[in-house]
Design a protein around this motif. Structure first.
Motif, mmCIF file in Angstrom:
data_model
loop_
_atom_site.group_PDB
_atom_site.id
_atom_site.type_symbol
_atom_site.label_atom_id
_atom_site.label_comp_id
_atom_site.label_asym_id
_atom_site.label_seq_id
_atom_site.Cartn_x
_atom_site.Cartn_y
_atom_site.Cartn_z
ATOM 1 N N THR A 30 0.820 -1.215 0.000
ATOM 2 C CA THR A 30 0.000 0.000 0.000
ATOM 3 C C THR A 30 0.854 1.265 0.000
ATOM 4 O O THR A 30 2.070 1.225 0.204
ATOM 5 C CB THR A 30 -0.911 0.035 1.234
ATOM 6 O OG1 THR A 30 -0.107 0.188 2.414
ATOM 7 C CG2 THR A 30 -1.717 -1.249 1.338
ATOM 8 N N GLN A 31 0.194 2.388 -0.205
ATOM 9 C CA GLN A 31 0.829 3.702 -0.124
ATOM 10 C C GLN A 31 0.554 4.375 1.219
ATOM 11 O O GLN A 31 0.737 5.585 1.349
ATOM 12 C CB GLN A 31 0.323 4.609 -1.252
ATOM 13 C CG GLN A 31 0.611 4.118 -2.649
ATOM 14 C CD GLN A 31 0.106 5.072 -3.717
ATOM 15 O OE1 GLN A 31 -0.398 6.149 -3.444
ATOM 16 N NE2 GLN A 31 0.234 4.670 -4.972
ATOM 17 N N LEU A 32 0.128 3.624 2.201
ATOM 18 C CA LEU A 32 -0.351 4.204 3.452
ATOM 19 C C LEU A 32 0.655 4.066 4.587
ATOM 20 O O LEU A 32 0.291 3.764 5.724
ATOM 21 C CB LEU A 32 -1.678 3.556 3.845
ATOM 22 C CG LEU A 32 -2.811 3.711 2.830
ATOM 23 C CD1 LEU A 32 -4.052 2.969 3.294
ATOM 24 C CD2 LEU A 32 -3.121 5.181 2.594
ATOM 25 N N TRP A 33 1.929 4.288 4.293
ATOM 26 C CA TRP A 33 2.945 4.293 5.352
ATOM 27 C C TRP A 33 3.138 5.693 5.918
ATOM 28 O O TRP A 33 3.309 5.866 7.120
ATOM 29 C CB TRP A 33 4.269 3.751 4.818
ATOM 30 C CG TRP A 33 4.288 2.264 4.682
ATOM 31 C CD1 TRP A 33 3.613 1.522 3.747
ATOM 32 C CD2 TRP A 33 4.964 1.321 5.513
ATOM 33 N NE1 TRP A 33 3.839 0.187 3.944
ATOM 34 C CE2 TRP A 33 4.670 0.031 5.017
ATOM 35 C CE3 TRP A 33 5.808 1.441 6.613
ATOM 36 C CZ2 TRP A 33 5.198 -1.127 5.598
ATOM 37 C CZ3 TRP A 33 6.325 0.287 7.191
ATOM 38 C CH2 TRP A 33 6.019 -0.975 6.692
ATOM 39 N N VAL A 34 3.123 6.696 5.054
ATOM 40 C CA VAL A 34 3.291 8.092 5.487
ATOM 41 C C VAL A 34 2.313 8.970 4.720
ATOM 42 O O VAL A 34 2.147 8.825 3.510
ATOM 43 C CB VAL A 34 4.741 8.587 5.241
ATOM 44 C CG1 VAL A 34 4.844 10.083 5.551
ATOM 45 C CG2 VAL A 34 5.739 7.804 6.085
ATOM 46 N N LYS A 35 1.663 9.860 5.433
ATOM 47 C CA LYS A 35 0.826 10.896 4.826
ATOM 48 C C LYS A 35 1.307 12.241 5.338
ATOM 49 O O LYS A 35 1.713 12.365 6.497
ATOM 50 C CB LYS A 35 -0.650 10.704 5.183
ATOM 51 C CG LYS A 35 -1.333 9.570 4.467
ATOM 52 C CD LYS A 35 -2.821 9.532 4.817
ATOM 53 C CE LYS A 35 -3.545 8.450 4.045
ATOM 54 N NZ LYS A 35 -5.002 8.442 4.371
ATOM 55 N N GLY A 36 1.263 13.241 4.477
ATOM 56 C CA GLY A 36 1.713 14.551 4.918
ATOM 57 C C GLY A 36 1.337 15.642 3.935
ATOM 58 O O GLY A 36 0.666 15.408 2.925
ATOM 59 N N THR A 37 1.764 16.842 4.259
ATOM 60 C CA THR A 37 1.561 17.994 3.384
ATOM 61 C C THR A 37 2.910 18.642 3.111
ATOM 62 O O THR A 37 3.819 18.602 3.946
ATOM 63 C CB THR A 37 0.617 19.026 4.024
ATOM 64 O OG1 THR A 37 1.138 19.422 5.305
ATOM 65 C CG2 THR A 37 -0.773 18.435 4.215
ATOM 66 N N ILE A 38 3.039 19.219 1.924
ATOM 67 C CA ILE A 38 4.289 19.858 1.521
ATOM 68 C C ILE A 38 3.997 21.299 1.089
ATOM 69 O O ILE A 38 3.015 21.578 0.405
ATOM 70 C CB ILE A 38 4.966 19.087 0.380
ATOM 71 C CG1 ILE A 38 3.980 18.785 -0.748
ATOM 72 C CG2 ILE A 38 5.599 17.810 0.901
ATOM 73 C CD1 ILE A 38 4.593 18.125 -1.955
ATOM 74 N N LEU A 39 4.848 22.196 1.516
ATOM 75 C CA LEU A 39 4.693 23.618 1.219
ATOM 76 C C LEU A 39 5.600 24.014 0.074
ATOM 77 O O LEU A 39 6.804 23.719 0.082
ATOM 78 C CB LEU A 39 5.035 24.451 2.457
ATOM 79 C CG LEU A 39 5.113 25.971 2.270
ATOM 80 C CD1 LEU A 39 3.741 26.541 1.918
ATOM 81 C CD2 LEU A 39 5.668 26.632 3.527
ATOM 82 N N CYS A 40 5.011 24.671 -0.933
ATOM 83 C CA CYS A 40 5.805 25.238 -2.029
ATOM 84 C C CYS A 40 6.443 26.532 -1.512
ATOM 85 O O CYS A 40 5.851 27.615 -1.588
ATOM 86 C CB CYS A 40 4.932 25.506 -3.246
ATOM 87 S SG CYS A 40 5.835 26.177 -4.660
ATOM 88 N N LYS A 41 7.620 26.405 -0.969
ATOM 89 C CA LYS A 41 8.278 27.517 -0.301
ATOM 90 C C LYS A 41 8.600 28.658 -1.262
ATOM 91 O O LYS A 41 8.404 29.830 -0.936
ATOM 92 C CB LYS A 41 9.570 27.014 0.353
ATOM 93 C CG LYS A 41 10.282 28.041 1.204
ATOM 94 C CD LYS A 41 11.508 27.421 1.864
ATOM 95 C CE LYS A 41 12.259 28.453 2.699
ATOM 96 N NZ LYS A 41 13.470 27.846 3.326
ATOM 97 N N THR A 42 9.049 28.325 -2.441
ATOM 98 C CA THR A 42 9.399 29.355 -3.426
ATOM 99 C C THR A 42 8.180 30.176 -3.832
ATOM 100 O O THR A 42 8.222 31.411 -3.860
ATOM 101 C CB THR A 42 10.022 28.704 -4.672
ATOM 102 O OG1 THR A 42 11.134 27.896 -4.279
ATOM 103 C CG2 THR A 42 10.496 29.759 -5.655
ATOM 104 N N GLY A 43 7.073 29.492 -4.144
ATOM 105 C CA GLY A 43 5.862 30.199 -4.555
ATOM 106 C C GLY A 43 5.286 31.054 -3.441
ATOM 107 O O GLY A 43 4.830 32.188 -3.678
ATOM 108 N N ALA A 44 5.305 30.553 -2.212
ATOM 109 C CA ALA A 44 4.772 31.315 -1.086
ATOM 110 C C ALA A 44 5.600 32.568 -0.824
ATOM 111 O O ALA A 44 5.056 33.626 -0.483
ATOM 112 C CB ALA A 44 4.730 30.432 0.161
ATOM 113 N N LEU A 45 6.914 32.479 -0.989
ATOM 114 C CA LEU A 45 7.770 33.643 -0.772
ATOM 115 C C LEU A 45 7.599 34.679 -1.877
ATOM 116 O O LEU A 45 7.697 35.888 -1.625
ATOM 117 C CB LEU A 45 9.242 33.206 -0.690
ATOM 118 C CG LEU A 45 9.651 32.431 0.571
ATOM 119 C CD1 LEU A 45 11.089 31.960 0.457
ATOM 120 C CD2 LEU A 45 9.462 33.297 1.818
ATOM 121 N N LEU A 46 7.335 34.227 -3.089
ATOM 122 C CA LEU A 46 7.183 35.163 -4.216
ATOM 123 C C LEU A 46 5.991 36.094 -4.026
ATOM 124 O O LEU A 46 6.055 37.281 -4.359
ATOM 125 C CB LEU A 46 7.030 34.386 -5.523
ATOM 126 C CG LEU A 46 8.299 33.764 -6.103
ATOM 127 C CD1 LEU A 46 7.974 32.921 -7.326
ATOM 128 C CD2 LEU A 46 9.322 34.851 -6.462
#
Length: 232
Positions: A30-46
């Motif tokens: 399965t794909q259910l070992w880790v779940k999380g969220t990722i932040l687009c740091k470059t886009g947020a800073l722009l």
């Protein structure tokens, strides 16, 4: 303890082992070992995004031992991306640790099935050698429990110490930099923990059936013999 009760305990331990083997096999795929969220740091800073605007730059990621999926969010909507550990990510992840996790998962399944077989053999057969009797049951349960613990330790170190989610998020990214916003272990990881606890429970069932732990001193060493201790 009477023989019928011993049979019931050993059958129960065998059923637990079989369920653990099935659960581990299902968890591996399965794909259910880790779940999380990722932040687009470059886009947020722009755009200097804060508060509700920041949500437009937070994507999702989930993965298992062989493959996974991430949703890339850089202010223009989500873009899903499927990835595979073999052979795509081998150059950016700690490959030795990852392969070791898969190897120990395989060993866990094998020894869980071996333990199940010996539990049933002790329930309905006549054990006559050390590894066929209760000492063997302690051994198989201990090995399976140890494998489960090693899987959790190795995978946790891969995710937390080596920042696996962040490496995956930045795979083949040239214009944007992603940072882990949040992550948690998902169902498959906790299945491995549950299996380790079940194998520990099986050792308690063996003790409950009336067999001493290995290497413990018998109460009456003068009347006990090795063959008699293993027979019932």
């Amino acid at each position: 303890m009477p023989a019928p009760q011993k049979k019931i305990l050993f059958c129960l331990a065998g059923v637990f082992s079989f369920v653990c083997a099935l659960g581990t096999a299902a968890a591996i795929g399965t794909q259910l070992w880790v779940k999380g969220t990722i932040l687009c740091k470059t886009g947020a800073l722009l755009v200097n995004a804060t508060g509700p605007e920041l949500e437009k730059f937070i994507g999702e990621i989930r993965y298992g031992l062989f493959h996974g999926e991430r949703v890339r969010q850089c202010g223009l909507g989500g873009r899903p991306f499927q990835f595979s550990f073999f052979p795509d990510l081998l150059k950016i992840i700690p490959a030795s640790i990852h392969v070791s996790v898969i190897l120990f998962c395989t060993v866990l399944i094998i020894f869980t099935l071996v333990g199940m077989g010996f539990f049933l053999y002790n329930a309905f057969g006549s054990p006559y050698e050390t590894l066929h009797g209760p000492v063997g049951l302690y051994l198989w349960s201990f090995i399976a429990c140890s494998c489960g613990c090693l899987i959790m330790i190795l995978f946790s170190s891969e995710v937390k110490i080596h920042h696996l989610s962040e490496k995956i998020a930045n795979f083949k990214e040239k214009s944007f930099t992603f940072k882990t916003h949040s992550e948690r272990f998902a169902d498959s990881f906790w299945i491995i923990l549950a299996c380790s606890l079940v194998h520990f429970l099986n050792t308690l069932l063996i003790r409950l059936a009336g067999f001493e732990f290995p290497f413990s001193k018998p109460k009456d060493s003068g009347t006990a013999t090795g063959a008699a201790d293993l027979m019932y």
